[in-house]
Design a protein around this motif. Sequence first.
Motif, short mmCIF file in Angstrom:
data_model
loop_
_atom_site.label_atom_id
_atom_site.label_comp_id
_atom_site.label_asym_id
_atom_site.label_seq_id
_atom_site.Cartn_x
_atom_site.Cartn_y
_atom_site.Cartn_z
N SER A 342 0.76 -1.33 -0.20
CA SER A 342 0.15 0.14 -0.06
C SER A 342 0.86 1.15 -0.02
N TYR A 343 1.97 1.28 0.84
CA TYR A 343 2.75 2.51 0.85
C TYR A 343 3.30 2.66 -0.42
N GLU A 344 3.92 1.68 -1.15
CA GLU A 344 4.40 1.66 -2.48
C GLU A 344 3.60 2.23 -3.72
N LEU A 345 2.13 1.80 -3.51
CA LEU A 345 1.28 2.40 -4.32
C LEU A 345 0.95 3.78 -4.19
N MET A 346 1.04 4.07 -2.83
CA MET A 346 0.77 5.57 -2.65
C MET A 346 1.86 6.39 -3.18
N GLU A 347 3.12 6.07 -3.14
CA GLU A 347 4.24 6.88 -3.52
C GLU A 347 3.94 6.87 -4.86
N GLN A 348 3.40 6.04 -5.76
CA GLN A 348 3.53 6.00 -7.02
C GLN A 348 2.07 6.77 -7.79
N THR A 349 1.01 6.55 -6.85
CA THR A 349 -0.18 7.04 -7.57
C THR A 349 -0.87 8.54 -6.84
N LEU A 350 -0.86 8.39 -5.57
CA LEU A 350 -1.32 9.42 -4.66
C LEU A 350 -1.25 10.76 -5.36
N LYS A 351 -2.50 11.67 -5.57
CA LYS A 351 -2.24 12.98 -5.98
C LYS A 351 -3.24 13.69 -5.06
N ILE A 352 -2.96 14.93 -4.48
CA ILE A 352 -3.91 15.55 -3.59
C ILE A 352 -3.91 17.08 -4.18
N TYR A 353 -4.99 17.53 -3.95
CA TYR A 353 -5.37 19.03 -4.46
C TYR A 353 -5.61 19.89 -3.29
N ILE A 354 -4.75 20.71 -3.03
CA ILE A 354 -5.04 21.70 -1.67
C ILE A 354 -5.69 23.04 -2.00
N TYR A 355 -6.84 23.29 -1.60
CA TYR A 355 -7.66 24.45 -1.95
C TYR A 355 -6.85 25.71 -1.61
N ALA A 356 -6.65 26.71 -2.62
CA ALA A 356 -5.87 27.84 -2.16
C ALA A 356 -6.77 28.81 -1.28
N GLU A 357 -7.99 28.78 -1.29
CA GLU A 357 -8.97 29.66 -0.58
C GLU A 357 -8.88 29.34 0.94
N GLY A 358 -9.24 30.43 1.53
CA GLY A 358 -8.95 30.41 2.97
C GLY A 358 -8.12 31.30 3.55
N GLU A 359 -8.44 32.35 4.53
CA GLU A 359 -7.83 33.26 5.09
C GLU A 359 -6.83 33.10 6.15
N ARG A 360 -5.81 33.37 6.38
CA ARG A 360 -4.98 33.41 7.43
C ARG A 360 -5.37 34.04 8.67
N PRO A 361 -5.12 33.87 9.81
CA PRO A 361 -4.11 32.72 10.13
C PRO A 361 -4.85 31.48 10.46
#
Length: 678
Positions: A342-361
Amino acid sequence: METRRLLWVMALVFSVVLLVQYIELPYGYVLQSLLSFGKAQVTSAGGLLTNGSSNGSGNSTNQIGLSGVNSTKMDAVPEFLNMTKLPDQQKEDDKHDLKSETSKRSDDSRGGSNDLEDDHPSRDFLRVLHNSTDEGVAENKKLAPEKAREHGYDLPVSRYTSANNASLNNLQATNAVPSSAKNVNTISPMKSLQVASPPPNSPSNISSPEYIGRNQSTHVRSSTPSTTSTGKDAANTLLNNGKPGLARSGLSAFVNNSSTRKSAAKMKRFKGPPAVVVPISAMNDMLHQSRVSYQSMKPQWPSQAEKELLNSKTLIESAQIMEKNHQIDVNVYRNFSAFTRSYELMEQTLKIYIYAEGERPIFHQPELNGIYASEGWFMKLLEENKHFVTGNANKAHLFYLPFSSRILEETLYVPDSHSRKNLVQYLSGYLQNITTIYPFWNRTGGADHFLVACHDWAPAETSRIMKNCIRALCNADVKGGFQFGKDVSLPEIYVRNASNPLKNLGGKPPSQRSILAFFAGHLHGYLRPILLNYWENKDPDMKIFGKLRQEKGQMTYIQYMKGSKYCISAKGYEPYTPRVMEAIYYECVPVIISDNYIPPFFETLNWEAFAVFILEKDIPNLKNILMSIPEQRYVKMQQRVRQVQRHFLWHSTPVKYDVFHMILHSIWWTKVFQMRPG
């Protein structure tokens, strides 16, 4: 003539009395009020109103408003008084909770303590039962009525009846996100993003998430600002204290718009043990059952990412069994073969999108010190990562909600308000913002989104508005809303120095550990006083203390941990505590005394191979249990602690199998095994 005049006067007086009593008496008119002296009311301040009057002899029956006709009422007196706190009692509870909150805020700026929770004693999870918030409804639904009554909760049954549906609808409309959310969640200049359009046969207008309420319009309604002096003073105090970014942003509106009226009769906290205890063996069964029983929301239309997740699931399940490894003790894992594949496949496959929205802090600004640092370190390292993060949301398997539950509380919680309503509203506004910009949340109901949160309040704050998300939570309580197959347990790692998070790592070898068991800490919660009552200064082999004083020539907290065989991790206000991770850092076998706590990476690690789990009721037999473990087994457990240590270490630049990758893997694993063919 005189008699007739007297009768007229008496009739007039009686009429006036009837009129006054019709307006003033609690049950509408004099006859009903006079015949209902067995009833009692609770004032808005939580006080008990009596209908009987006290005579000179101090008749207690009349004082508590009991009818002498129905003697069976007497049996209910103690229970009723336990369920309704008197004003003085409630004030004491309010002072206690305010003291905890104040102590936490002042101690956060202090360093150098040997006791992990001394610097950040934030185990003050206020179990707020608000009739006026969706959050309160969701919180109350999680509480078994028997448990609520057992601990003194006056739980209204009508809340769950169909007759109350209309008021619930009004509730949801009232709690719509305030208009200030438009300013708070300012849409950042977006990266070039081509959003995939839904297929022609899919719904063209998907409903907004449940948290938006009955009104599916994108118009955001404004809530009524608090006009109480308490609210204004608390808000001004918060602003004057210089909360990061608060005065110069729209965040202040969420403080000002939050109702801060004290609700003494509605706010209570659990102080006793859980009504239902789930042992570690039962948690194992629940975990296995969730692999086949948990069903996430079916996507509105298919995607290539889901096909890749399904393919990964097939490959993991067909991984070749590896029973032995010359370099690794495979017994510390539930299934070493499945984990490595599973760890090996995660490194090969996983892609994550991070929303740019949201105000600091609150968004995109990690906090890297303290007991909540896990959420901050993860945020920092993921946002810097180029391997897993993608700018093309159409290729993403998962979507990250980059907020800090700690800074959310620190920035928006109004001291002494006993309300998290504005915190939930703020998150709701953020979700509404991203759902109006992107189609991804609505496509799965949030099932492919995840959050990482370490604050005590995170489970309650997200239980309704983010109920479909994968939640990585430090406060992982099997009876506190944690769902196997959807949620994952996050390690609470106390970081004293962000520039060197691995300082003081390691400990003495087994042959040099002369202390059988060690514990030190504040007496938070109900359990630690019991532990000290049985073992403080009772046995030279058991070094059990309260607050450990730093005196010249005496061992420090860390020295005790490095020199003890077993390190006691006794729950405080909440089931989780940094001591579990500290024991592993200092190579001491953890002894977890916290009923219903789910340890980190539970779906991967076989915790019983390197830790001892003791039920709270078995504290009197603590030493006997530890002494019954053969020396050979202890040595093996200590070796395994050293082996799993690498899974809990933060590095400025992540390394393979470290805690950053293990958190990612837990989320990846959970999502993969939620997938169902077709």
